[in-house]
Design an enzyme around this catalytic site. Sequence first.
Site, PDB file in Angstrom:
ATOM      1  N   LYS A 154      19.345  11.238 -13.375  1.00 43.79           N
ATOM      2  CA  LYS A 154      17.912  11.362 -13.096  1.00 43.79           C
ATOM      3  C   LYS A 154      17.539  10.125 -12.286  1.00 43.79           C
ATOM      4  O   LYS A 154      17.497   9.012 -12.818  1.00 43.79           O
ATOM      5  CB  LYS A 154      17.102  11.432 -14.394  1.00 43.79           C
ATOM      6  CG  LYS A 154      15.601  11.473 -14.150  1.00 43.79           C
ATOM      7  CD  LYS A 154      14.804  11.441 -15.437  1.00 43.79           C
ATOM      8  CE  LYS A 154      13.371  11.091 -15.130  1.00 43.79           C
ATOM      9  NZ  LYS A 154      12.547  10.941 -16.345  1.00 43.79           N
ATOM     10  N   GLY A 184       4.121   8.837 -19.150  1.00 44.07           N
ATOM     11  CA  GLY A 184       3.516   8.376 -20.396  1.00 44.07           C
ATOM     12  C   GLY A 184       2.015   8.523 -20.476  1.00 44.07           C
ATOM     13  O   GLY A 184       1.404   8.144 -21.471  1.00 44.07           O
ATOM     14  N   ALA A 203       7.251  14.245 -16.348  1.00 46.33           N
ATOM     15  CA  ALA A 203       6.268  13.195 -16.626  1.00 46.33           C
ATOM     16  C   ALA A 203       4.828  13.705 -16.602  1.00 46.33           C
ATOM     17  O   ALA A 203       4.472  14.590 -15.838  1.00 46.33           O
ATOM     18  CB  ALA A 203       6.390  12.042 -15.638  1.00 46.33           C
ATOM     19  N   GLY A 204       4.043  13.104 -17.474  1.00 46.20           N
ATOM     20  CA  GLY A 204       2.618  13.384 -17.519  1.00 46.20           C
ATOM     21  C   GLY A 204       2.194  14.424 -18.545  1.00 46.20           C
ATOM     22  O   GLY A 204       1.007  14.596 -18.800  1.00 46.20           O
ATOM     23  N   ASN A 223       8.703  13.239 -22.900  1.00 46.18           N
ATOM     24  CA  ASN A 223       9.205  12.293 -23.893  1.00 46.18           C
ATOM     25  C   ASN A 223       8.073  11.799 -24.789  1.00 46.18           C
ATOM     26  O   ASN A 223       7.975  12.132 -25.964  1.00 46.18           O
ATOM     27  CB  ASN A 223       9.900  11.121 -23.170  1.00 46.18           C
ATOM     28  CG  ASN A 223      10.606  10.152 -24.107  1.00 46.18           C
ATOM     29  OD1 ASN A 223      11.535   9.457 -23.711  1.00 46.18           O
ATOM     30  ND2 ASN A 223      10.243  10.077 -25.380  1.00 46.18           N
TER      31      ASN A 223
END
Lengths: 64, 256
Positions: free
Chosen positions: B95, B156, B183-184, B205
Amino acid sequence: MQITLNGERREIAAATLEAALTECGFTGHFATAVNEVFVPATARSGHALSEGDRIEVLGAMQGG
Amino acid sequence: MRTFYGTTLANPLMLGTARYPSPKVLEAAFRESGAAVATVSLRREGADGAGQAFWQLIRDLGVLVLPNTAGCHTVKEAVTTAHMAREVFDTPWIKLELIGHTDSLQPDVFQLVEAAKILSDEGFQVFPYTTDDLIVGERLLAAGCEVLMPWGAPIGSGRGLSNPYALRAMRAEFPDTPLVVDAGIGLPSHAAAAMELGYDAVLLNTAVARAGDPVAMACAMREAAEAGARGFAADPIEARDMAEPSTPVIGKAFLA
């Protein structure tokens, strides 16, 4: 000779990367770089260290 | 389900392994999420071998690992990190993150394309963390990437999809490329929305790891992503501005 290992200055007797890792107590699965250049595991025993070398030893870590 | 470099995933969730309250919660959340891919990273190892225990935990999960180059700001740093990750995790998957902006962690897409080319040429299978810019997407594919991972919102942030229009345009522009919103994501509805756009997976995550109950959130994310994927596959109706009666008008009694 004096080297820097993961940001910390150390005095070691070892002459190669492989021997330095053993001397510093590293066992298990990790990857190494010397002076910001990747050194594969297969090349560690033949990689001679020089005074002032910067060694990075990286292992698995949580990530996103 | 889409195939990523020859690997077909049964579950559209890719889950990060950072910021969980404990390894036990991480393990339980993963099992509940059904995620087939775990993102991992590399950091300085101590002689105590802290990384070894974590690596054993991930191997016990039986999932595919996707190592990242998180925190890298230069091509050289990212390429070297990728080399080291390949040795530690024994996978050609990477990644590729090249951070360009400290506050938003926005990718530096210029360096990203350069690093993607170097790594693809060396046999890596690159998952580039990118923006939703179409031209950058084209350049990444030309560099050898077979997957694109545009951001939904800053890492995050939990803000969801900042620009659904751009993500929709990306899906339309690259109909045959596996796409992942990376993400987000903050809520299950965000994951569902990404899948409803026709994306092949979502990578998240913090939304799970920092939830009050990560295991329950992992379950909710799995269900939401599956619902979104099924919704997209079912060919949704077009939205319209005015009402259209669903009850037939023909045969209605004259009672006014």
